[in-house]
Write a protein that holds these residues in place. Sequence first.
Motif, PDB file in Angstrom:
ATOM      1  N   ASP A  67       0.850  -1.183   0.000  1.00  0.00           N
ATOM      2  CA  ASP A  67       0.000   0.000   0.000  1.00  0.00           C
ATOM      3  C   ASP A  67       0.891   1.241   0.000  1.00  0.00           C
ATOM      4  OD1 ASP A  67      -1.931   1.915   0.232  1.00  0.00           O
ATOM      5  OD2 ASP A  67      -2.397   1.499   2.326  1.00  0.00           O
ATOM      6  N   LEU A  68       0.916   1.968  -1.110  1.00  0.00           N
ATOM      7  CA  LEU A  68       1.759   3.158  -1.209  1.00  0.00           C
ATOM      8  C   LEU A  68       1.037   4.421  -0.749  1.00  0.00           C
ATOM      9  CD1 LEU A  68       3.632   2.557  -4.590  1.00  0.00           C
ATOM     10  CD2 LEU A  68       4.477   2.256  -2.260  1.00  0.00           C
ATOM     11  N   GLY A  69      -0.213   4.300  -0.367  1.00  0.00           N
ATOM     12  CA  GLY A  69      -0.937   5.452   0.166  1.00  0.00           C
ATOM     13  C   GLY A  69      -1.480   6.360  -0.920  1.00  0.00           C
ATOM     14  N   SER A  70      -1.812   7.579  -0.535  1.00  0.00           N
ATOM     15  CA  SER A  70      -2.412   8.537  -1.462  1.00  0.00           C
ATOM     16  C   SER A  70      -1.384   8.992  -2.506  1.00  0.00           C
ATOM     17  CB  SER A  70      -2.940   9.746  -0.686  1.00  0.00           C
ATOM     18  OG  SER A  70      -3.943   9.351   0.223  1.00  0.00           O
ATOM     19  N   SER A  73       5.456  14.121  -8.830  1.00  0.00           N
ATOM     20  CA  SER A  73       4.375  13.249  -8.371  1.00  0.00           C
ATOM     21  C   SER A  73       4.947  12.136  -7.497  1.00  0.00           C
ATOM     22  CB  SER A  73       3.635  12.637  -9.570  1.00  0.00           C
ATOM     23  OG  SER A  73       3.067  13.648 -10.367  1.00  0.00           O
ATOM     24  N   TYR A  74       4.215  11.758  -6.463  1.00  0.00           N
ATOM     25  CA  TYR A  74       4.714  10.710  -5.571  1.00  0.00           C
ATOM     26  C   TYR A  74       3.562  10.101  -4.769  1.00  0.00           C
ATOM     27  CZ  TYR A  74       4.261  14.009  -1.664  1.00  0.00           C
ATOM     28  OH  TYR A  74       3.756  14.882  -0.729  1.00  0.00           O
ATOM     29  N   TYR A  75       3.810   8.896  -4.274  1.00  0.00           N
ATOM     30  CA  TYR A  75       2.883   8.237  -3.351  1.00  0.00           C
ATOM     31  C   TYR A  75       3.324   8.513  -1.912  1.00  0.00           C
ATOM     32  CZ  TYR A  75       0.626   5.704  -7.155  1.00  0.00           C
ATOM     33  OH  TYR A  75      -0.085   5.389  -8.282  1.00  0.00           O
ATOM     34  N   ASP A  76       2.351   8.568  -1.045  1.00  0.00           N
ATOM     35  CA  ASP A  76       2.594   8.984   0.337  1.00  0.00           C
ATOM     36  C   ASP A  76       3.615   8.114   1.056  1.00  0.00           C
ATOM     37  OD1 ASP A  76       2.097  10.704   2.464  1.00  0.00           O
ATOM     38  OD2 ASP A  76       0.617   9.368   3.349  1.00  0.00           O
ATOM     39  N   ASN A  77       3.672   6.841   0.735  1.00  0.00           N
ATOM     40  CA  ASN A  77       4.562   5.931   1.462  1.00  0.00           C
ATOM     41  C   ASN A  77       5.856   5.617   0.712  1.00  0.00           C
ATOM     42  OD1 ASN A  77       2.704   5.744   3.574  1.00  0.00           O
ATOM     43  ND2 ASN A  77       1.618   4.049   2.603  1.00  0.00           N
ATOM     44  N   GLU A  78       6.144   6.371  -0.345  1.00  0.00           N
ATOM     45  CA  GLU A  78       7.402   6.169  -1.056  1.00  0.00           C
ATOM     46  C   GLU A  78       8.567   6.729  -0.242  1.00  0.00           C
ATOM     47  OE1 GLU A  78       7.489   6.109  -5.604  1.00  0.00           O
ATOM     48  OE2 GLU A  78       5.945   7.605  -5.175  1.00  0.00           O
ATOM     49  N   ALA A  79       9.769   6.257  -0.573  1.00  0.00           N
ATOM     50  CA  ALA A  79      10.961   6.667   0.185  1.00  0.00           C
ATOM     51  C   ALA A  79      11.289   8.138  -0.023  1.00  0.00           C
ATOM     52  CB  ALA A  79      12.154   5.808  -0.225  1.00  0.00           C
ATOM     53  N   ILE A  80      11.100   8.646  -1.255  1.00  0.00           N
ATOM     54  CA  ILE A  80      11.390  10.042  -1.560  1.00  0.00           C
ATOM     55  C   ILE A  80      10.079  10.813  -1.652  1.00  0.00           C
ATOM     56  CG2 ILE A  80      12.445  11.649  -3.190  1.00  0.00           C
ATOM     57  CD1 ILE A  80      14.438   9.862  -1.770  1.00  0.00           C
ATOM     58  N   ARG A  81      10.027  11.931  -0.929  1.00  0.00           N
ATOM     59  CA  ARG A  81       8.826  12.747  -0.937  1.00  0.00           C
ATOM     60  C   ARG A  81       9.206  14.182  -1.298  1.00  0.00           C
ATOM     61  NH1 ARG A  81       5.468  11.463   4.452  1.00  0.00           N
ATOM     62  NH2 ARG A  81       3.963  12.715   3.306  1.00  0.00           N
ATOM     63  N   PHE A  82       8.181  14.967  -1.703  1.00  0.00           N
ATOM     64  CA  PHE A  82       8.414  16.340  -2.122  1.00  0.00           C
ATOM     65  C   PHE A  82       7.645  17.298  -1.230  1.00  0.00           C
ATOM     66  CE2 PHE A  82       8.960  13.694  -5.885  1.00  0.00           C
ATOM     67  CZ  PHE A  82      10.215  14.094  -6.311  1.00  0.00           C
ATOM     68  N   SER A  83       8.296  18.397  -0.907  1.00  0.00           N
ATOM     69  CA  SER A  83       7.675  19.401  -0.053  1.00  0.00           C
ATOM     70  C   SER A  83       6.742  20.302  -0.862  1.00  0.00           C
ATOM     71  CB  SER A  83       8.764  20.276   0.577  1.00  0.00           C
ATOM     72  OG  SER A  83       9.317  21.152  -0.409  1.00  0.00           O
ATOM     73  N   LYS A  84       6.119  21.224  -0.194  1.00  0.00           N
ATOM     74  CA  LYS A  84       5.390  22.300  -0.856  1.00  0.00           C
ATOM     75  C   LYS A  84       6.349  23.064  -1.761  1.00  0.00           C
ATOM     76  CE  LYS A  84       3.001  26.639   0.214  1.00  0.00           C
ATOM     77  NZ  LYS A  84       2.386  27.470   1.290  1.00  0.00           N
ATOM     78  N   SER A  85       5.869  23.484  -2.919  1.00  0.00           N
ATOM     79  CA  SER A  85       6.678  24.317  -3.811  1.00  0.00           C
ATOM     80  C   SER A  85       6.586  25.767  -3.331  1.00  0.00           C
ATOM     81  CB  SER A  85       6.172  24.213  -5.250  1.00  0.00           C
ATOM     82  OG  SER A  85       6.366  22.902  -5.743  1.00  0.00           O
ATOM     83  N   HIS A  86       7.712  26.325  -2.953  1.00  0.00           N
ATOM     84  CA  HIS A  86       7.757  27.673  -2.389  1.00  0.00           C
ATOM     85  C   HIS A  86       8.025  28.701  -3.487  1.00  0.00           C
ATOM     86  CE1 HIS A  86       7.738  26.215   1.784  1.00  0.00           C
ATOM     87  NE2 HIS A  86       8.539  25.261   1.346  1.00  0.00           N
ATOM     88  N   ILE A  87       7.061  29.600  -3.711  1.00  0.00           N
ATOM     89  CA  ILE A  87       7.217  30.654  -4.707  1.00  0.00           C
ATOM     90  C   ILE A  87       7.881  31.862  -4.053  1.00  0.00           C
ATOM     91  CG2 ILE A  87       6.025  32.180  -6.323  1.00  0.00           C
ATOM     92  CD1 ILE A  87       3.757  30.175  -6.451  1.00  0.00           C
ATOM     93  N   LEU A  88       8.890  32.411  -4.706  1.00  0.00           N
ATOM     94  CA  LEU A  88       9.532  33.608  -4.188  1.00  0.00           C
ATOM     95  C   LEU A  88       8.571  34.788  -4.278  1.00  0.00           C
ATOM     96  CD1 LEU A  88      11.936  31.672  -4.568  1.00  0.00           C
ATOM     97  CD2 LEU A  88      13.324  33.675  -5.174  1.00  0.00           C
ATOM     98  N   LYS A  89       8.680  35.679  -3.324  1.00  0.00           N
ATOM     99  CA  LYS A  89       7.724  36.784  -3.186  1.00  0.00           C
ATOM    100  C   LYS A  89       7.700  37.687  -4.411  1.00  0.00           C
ATOM    101  CE  LYS A  89       6.650  40.751  -0.224  1.00  0.00           C
ATOM    102  NZ  LYS A  89       7.055  41.510   0.992  1.00  0.00           N
ATOM    103  N   ASP A  90       8.876  37.978  -4.982  1.00  0.00           N
ATOM    104  CA  ASP A  90       8.966  38.910  -6.102  1.00  0.00           C
ATOM    105  C   ASP A  90       9.233  38.174  -7.408  1.00  0.00           C
ATOM    106  OD1 ASP A  90       8.679  41.180  -4.428  1.00  0.00           O
ATOM    107  OD2 ASP A  90      10.791  41.023  -3.866  1.00  0.00           O
ATOM    108  N   LEU A  91       8.621  38.681  -8.483  1.00  0.00           N
ATOM    109  CA  LEU A  91       8.977  38.197  -9.805  1.00  0.00           C
ATOM    110  C   LEU A  91      10.418  38.602 -10.109  1.00  0.00           C
ATOM    111  CD1 LEU A  91       5.779  39.216 -11.833  1.00  0.00           C
ATOM    112  CD2 LEU A  91       6.266  37.014 -10.776  1.00  0.00           C
TER     113      LEU A  91
END
Length: 306
Positions: free
Chosen positions: A121-124, A150-168
């Motif tokens: 079960d790799l999760g969501s 893209s990733y499954y919740d229980n995979e070894a490698i996960r990704f954080s929120k994508s952080h957008i810089l404040k200024d263009l």
Amino acid sequence: MKKTILSILVLILLFSCGKSDKIISETDIQNQELLSQTESSSDLNNTTLKKLIFKNLDDIQYSEELNLPLLSKVASNLKIRYSSIKIDETSSINYDDKTVFFILAIVERNKKSHKASDYEDLGSYFQRKYLFVNREDGNIVAEEFDNNLSYYDNEAIRFSKSHILKDLVYLNESTPAIAFYTEASASSRIVLYSEKKFTLLTLADNEIKKVLYQYPIRMTNGDSNGGNTYQIETLETGLSFGDHKTNGFFDLIVTKNFSYEEAFESDSENNLAEETNLKIKKESEKLKFNGKEYAFHRDDRHRFLE
């Protein structure tokens, strides 16, 4: 006598000016080396262009914009359930007076995986989508999934929120770009791995153009015994635009700071005291726009780890 004193004063003044010019020249050379925080003025539209993107990651300011009513319209236009959007991992920024850019985090529960066996079960399933939308009605201007995030919740490698810089940031005097990074990391106390990947993208002819894609701005590699004994090598970068352009866009100047830390916890049985060693190395790199993207060769070489 007065003429002699006046002549001496003139000579001193000329010497001082010459010395000042020398100091300024040396300073200019040093500033060309890496990441000057100065700003230059555009002759085309008389606006101030900020050349420094970030000197180090701790200085980055993030966009805090998130128009939830507009996001609800976007979900309806995409024909997805609003509840499928992970609000705490979704980011946005105003691109211009008509357009908003979203990085949408979408979760799909109970999705079957071709990676998993019948007993696994790799999760969501989590997906990342880039969107330019109309600021008024949320109509989609351009959209694109990033399958590499893209990733499954229980995979070894996960990704954080994508952080957008404040200024263009501006690739030249008239072309704005959105800057953001996403962190990949291993969920392990033994394997010390993480990587922050930086992207620049623009909107051109209603299409998303990734002019720099997943450039590593921070990397850590190493291992640990799960306690206070470990060895780890870290790369941290800074980014700024140079004054020179290639194919219409400013060259990107990258500063690279490598550090290596090795630590051993104390061992009373063998009469060994706690010990920490630190090594540092600096490098730089220039990325040029080839007409399509800022091309780069991924460098996974360790500077200290064997």
